[in-house]
Design a protein around this motif. Structure first.
Motif, PDB file in Angstrom:
ATOM      1  N   ARG A   1       2.340   2.146  -3.501  1.00 21.15           N
ATOM      2  CA  ARG A   1       1.302   2.679  -4.413  1.00 21.15           C
ATOM      3  C   ARG A   1       1.329   4.012  -4.459  1.00 21.15           C
ATOM      4  O   ARG A   1       0.815   4.728  -5.419  1.00 21.15           O
ATOM      5  N   HIS A   2       1.805   4.862  -3.235  1.00 23.44           N
ATOM      6  CA  HIS A   2       1.862   6.395  -3.157  1.00 23.44           C
ATOM      7  C   HIS A   2       3.473   6.842  -3.311  1.00 23.44           C
ATOM      8  O   HIS A   2       3.742   7.557  -2.794  1.00 23.44           O
ATOM      9  N   ARG A   3       4.180   6.025  -4.001  1.00 24.66           N
ATOM     10  CA  ARG A   3       5.359   6.287  -4.058  1.00 24.66           C
ATOM     11  C   ARG A   3       5.757   7.632  -4.590  1.00 24.66           C
ATOM     12  O   ARG A   3       6.814   8.303  -4.334  1.00 24.66           O
ATOM     13  N   LYS A   4       4.961   8.155  -5.737  1.00 22.00           N
ATOM     14  CA  LYS A   4       5.285   9.474  -6.134  1.00 22.00           C
ATOM     15  C   LYS A   4       5.026  10.466  -5.119  1.00 22.00           C
ATOM     16  O   LYS A   4       5.773  11.459  -4.910  1.00 22.00           O
ATOM     17  N   MET A   5       3.881  10.281  -4.295  1.00 23.79           N
ATOM     18  CA  MET A   5       3.682  11.240  -3.154  1.00 23.79           C
ATOM     19  C   MET A   5       4.763  11.241  -2.036  1.00 23.79           C
ATOM     20  O   MET A   5       5.136  12.322  -1.588  1.00 23.79           O
ATOM     21  N   VAL A   6       5.150  10.288  -1.811  1.00 28.43           N
ATOM     22  CA  VAL A   6       6.418   9.754  -0.855  1.00 28.43           C
ATOM     23  C   VAL A   6       7.472  10.727  -1.265  1.00 28.43           C
ATOM     24  O   VAL A   6       8.221  11.512  -0.405  1.00 28.43           O
TER      25      VAL A   6
ATOM     26  N   CYS B   1      10.998   3.859  -3.006  1.00 28.06           N
ATOM     27  CA  CYS B   1      10.063   4.588  -4.012  1.00 28.06           C
ATOM     28  C   CYS B   1      10.856   4.761  -5.249  1.00 28.06           C
ATOM     29  O   CYS B   1      10.614   4.931  -6.305  1.00 28.06           O
TER      30      CYS B   1
ATOM     31  N   TYR C   1       7.313  -4.402  -7.845  1.00 23.10           N
ATOM     32  CA  TYR C   1       6.422  -4.009  -6.920  1.00 23.10           C
ATOM     33  C   TYR C   1       6.467  -5.074  -5.621  1.00 23.10           C
ATOM     34  O   TYR C   1       6.548  -4.712  -4.347  1.00 23.10           O
TER      35      TYR C   1
ATOM     36  N   ALA D   1       0.782  -1.172   0.051  1.00 24.25           N
ATOM     37  CA  ALA D   1       0.104  -0.013   0.028  1.00 24.25           C
ATOM     38  C   ALA D   1       0.823   1.490  -0.087  1.00 24.25           C
ATOM     39  O   ALA D   1       0.574   2.432  -0.624  1.00 24.25           O
ATOM     40  N   PHE D   2       2.090   1.245   0.752  1.00 24.65           N
ATOM     41  CA  PHE D   2       2.842   2.270   0.636  1.00 24.65           C
ATOM     42  C   PHE D   2       3.466   2.677  -0.583  1.00 24.65           C
ATOM     43  O   PHE D   2       3.448   3.828  -0.793  1.00 24.65           O
TER      44      PHE D   2
END
Length: 702
Positions: free
Chosen positions: A10-15, A322, A262, A7-8
């Protein structure tokens, strides 16, 4: 945990964006971080010299001279005019020269020869300056320019303020140069030991973000010491690289099991978490041990370095996965043939040399242990200027002309002229005391304060204190100066008990010496206990921590004994700091080797387990240690501050010796204490006898 990692990711760009914004914010904060270049400012508040300085500053306008200016090729008239010009410079609080202590309207030939020779020679005049440490760089530059403007043939500056200002002027440029060299070193080493030319880009980006975040958040500390500023980033870069290497190698292994990148990264995060956390934890506690010091520089540096480890851990475990996924195409595109050879031959050489070298280490250990505490230690700012520098040459030039000189201040409760006169007489009778100036020596014992000239009174009586200015023919630290501190304090105590105060540069260094010597055992105990506890929990063993710490401590003894055997002095700050830094860094190498060893100990007896562990851990240990060795050498060669340069040499030598211990001495210790480890450990498998063939290992790990 796998679901959380997936789940983490999946938000790699935001991180990546969050880390980027945090890094930018911290970059903007870095220029606002104040740097303190004074070592005595970090003395504990209850140190006698600190209390004396605080009370003196509260009672009197003038301070203690901390700089000498020797101006050659000018006459007395120009010297008098220059004294006034110097006094008007912002940052120079007081100026003393020949006209301060003698009547320059009278011929010098009829005045006290000793007094005159203290302030002038046939070549020129010397001025004593009280310089505000916070404005020292600009004030001393202006003082030099003002003196040169008189038409002087030569201008020389010396003193603690000059040493500090010189270090401050050179630090900013040197930090940038050192980091550039360190980055080039990392690129070369990682390029040789990696599988892709793009790996160094990822490593440096991740650790660079962590370094920037650490440097920016130093703003919340108010100020940091110059040692923390110069060494913090370079040590964080060198020590934290292990974490990134471990995570990337774990990801590469997971890719063989899970084709989806992933899914492979999620498993790599799970498997690498405990390994990276344990390595970060022992390094964190190694650095944090500095915070138990009463000497504030240790506390400051301990917080900065420990905080850096936290940011490196967060960046490696959360930003790096990420970035790897975002840049996976570039990582694969620039993949290259592995350039390093097999370390099987290296492991066999280490095994053959293990016993004789272990015996040599044991023979060296006792002399090294005895020697490391008997080195000629320095404690103050005298090592800031390296031999051959302009600062050192000018200091020597002034000393050749006027001899060694320093000024101390004694303060006693006012109101008892008879006791003050007796104290002044006793102080003047001490060896190395060349003069004592006080109310009773300037105005006389019989002259009441009420009728004395106001200009005379303000200089020596204020705020309930009577001040004695004591001049001496000693300068800098050393046994003579330290003995004199004890004599003056004893003399003051004989007349005023504990009501007297003593302040001066050498006095502060004396208290600094006592403080840091008391800190040594405290730092050692905290670091050993905290790291030993982490190792005990990590390996579920009572004996493994003792064995590992034994190997590391011997490496530290050898490193710190080298200056003694070479007849060199060593700044005690470097002695304390390297103890914690080398322990924190070397324990990372030990963890890498120990994990490899006990993974194989379940398949092989001690001899083959040791050989196999060296073979498989060599590349990781060599990579990490090489970076730290080269980074230390860069600091040693580039830093103009003698204390920092010395610390760089200690770091480089310590990393090299620790690396050798991991390949030779630690394997021998594990083999020697195998029976003890088996009976004091939980969850470890131990194989008896010899394996059927050496090639079993290759099959098992294929």
């Amino acid at each position: 945990m796998i679901k959380f990692c997936e789940a983490f990711l999946r938000h790699r760009k935001m991180v990546a964006i969050v880390f980027a914004l945090a890094a930018v914010a911290c970059v903007l904060c870095i220029p606002s971080v104040k740097v303190n270049y004074s070592m005595t400012d970090y003395l504990p508040a209850d140190a006698p010299s600190v209390q004396a300085l605080d009370e003196m500053e509260a009672a009197f306008d003038g301070g203690i001279p901390n700089a000498r200016l020797f101006v050659e090729g000018i006459d007395q008239a120009k010297a008098g005019q220059l004294a006034g010009d110097l006094a008007s410079i912002d940052g120079i609080d007081e100026v003393m020269w020949l006209g301060t202590v003698a009547d320059t309207k009278k011929p010098l030939a009829v005045q006290d020869e000793g007094t005159v020779s203290t302030w002038t020679t046939d070549d020129g005049y010397v001025f004593q300056l009280v310089v505000d440490p916070g404005k020292a760089v600009a004030a001393l530059d202006e003082a030099r320019a003002t003196a040169e403007g008189t038409g002087a043939s030569q201008v020389s500056l010396a003193g603690d303020a000059v040493n500090t200002a010189s270090a401050q002027s050179s630090t900013a440029a040197e930090i940038i140069f050192i980091m550039l060299v360190a980055v080039l070193i990392v690129i070369v080493i990682l390029g040789l030991t990696s599988h892709s030319w793009f790996e160094p880009v990822i490593f440096l980006t991740v650790i660079g973000v962590a370094i920037v975040m650490n440097m920016g958040t130093n703003l919340v500390m108010g100020e940091i010491s110059f040692i923390s500023q110069i060494c913090g980033a370079i040590l964080q870069l060198a020590v934290s690289m292990d974490y990134a290497i471990v995570l990337l190698h774990t990801f590469r292994r997971c890719q063989r099991e899970f084709p989806d990148p992933y899914e492979a990264m999620a498993h790599a995060m799970k498997r690498g978490f405990s390994v990276v956390l344990s390595s970060a934890a022992v390094t964190f506690f190694g650095f944090l041990s500095l915070t138990v010091m009463r000497f504030g520089i240790g506390v400051n540096m301990g917080i900065v370095l420990a905080k850096g480890i936290v940011f490196s851990f967060l960046a490696v475990m959360f930003l790096m996965p990420c970035l790897i996924l975002l840049w996976l195409r570039a990582l694969d595109r620039f993949e290259h043939r592995y350039l390093m050879p097999s370390f099987d031959g290296f492991a066999r050489v280490c095994q053959r040399a293990m016993v004789p070298l272990a015996v040599l280490v044991i023979l060296v250990a006792v002399p090294a242990f005895l020697a490391e505490s008997r080195t000629d230690f320095k404690y103050g700012a005298s090592d800031f200027a390296p031999p051959g520098s302009q600062t050192a040459l000018e200091k020597e030039h002034i000393r050749d002309a006027f001899g060694a000189s320093s000024t101390w201040v004694v303060m006693v409760p006012k109101g008892d002229p008879a006791r003050e006169k007796a104290l002044a007489d006793d102080l003047e009778s001490l060896d190395h005391v060349t003069g004592v100036t006080s109310y009773v020596t300037k105005a006389g014992q019989a002259l009441p304060v009420e009728v004395a000239p106001e200009s005379t009174v303000q200089q020596v009586i204020s705020g309930g204190w009577s001040r004695f200015v004591v001049t001496l023919d000693v300068e800098g630290e050393g046994e003579t100066a330290f003995s004199l501190v004890e004599q003056v304090r004893a003399t003051v105590s004989n007349h005023y008990g504990d009501e007297g105060r003593l302040a001066g540069a050498e006095v502060s260094v004396y208290d600094l010496r006592d403080t840091v010597q008391e800190d040594s055992g405290r730092v050692k105990l905290f670091s050993m206990l905290s790291i030993g506890l982490v190792l005990a929990l990590m390996f579920r063993s009572l004996s493994i921590p003792f064995v590992v710490l034994m190997a590391i401590e011997v490496a530290i003894w050898i490193n710190l004994a080298v200056p003694y055997f070479l007849g060199e002095s060593l700044n005690y700050i470097g002695y304390l700091v390297i103890d914690a830094v080398q322990l924190g860094a070397a324990v990372d190498y030990a963890i890498i080797y120990t994990r490899e060893y006990f993974e194989r100990r379940g398949q092989y007896p001690p001899r083959e387990a040791a050989r196999s562990a060296v073979k498989h851990s060599a590349i990781t240990i060599l990579t990490s240690a090489s970076i730290l060795v080269c980074a230390g050498l860069a600091v040693w060669q580039i830093a103009s501050n003698g204390v920092i340069s010395e610390l760089g040499a200690l770091i480089a030598r310590g990393a090299f010796v620790s690396m050798l211990m991991m390949f030779v001495f630690l394997p021998w210790l594990f083999k020697t204490f195998d029976w003890v480890i088996r009976h004091t450990s939980m969850g470890l498998r131990f194989r008896e006898g010899e394996p059927d063939t050496i090639e079993e290992e290759g099959v098992a790990h294929a």
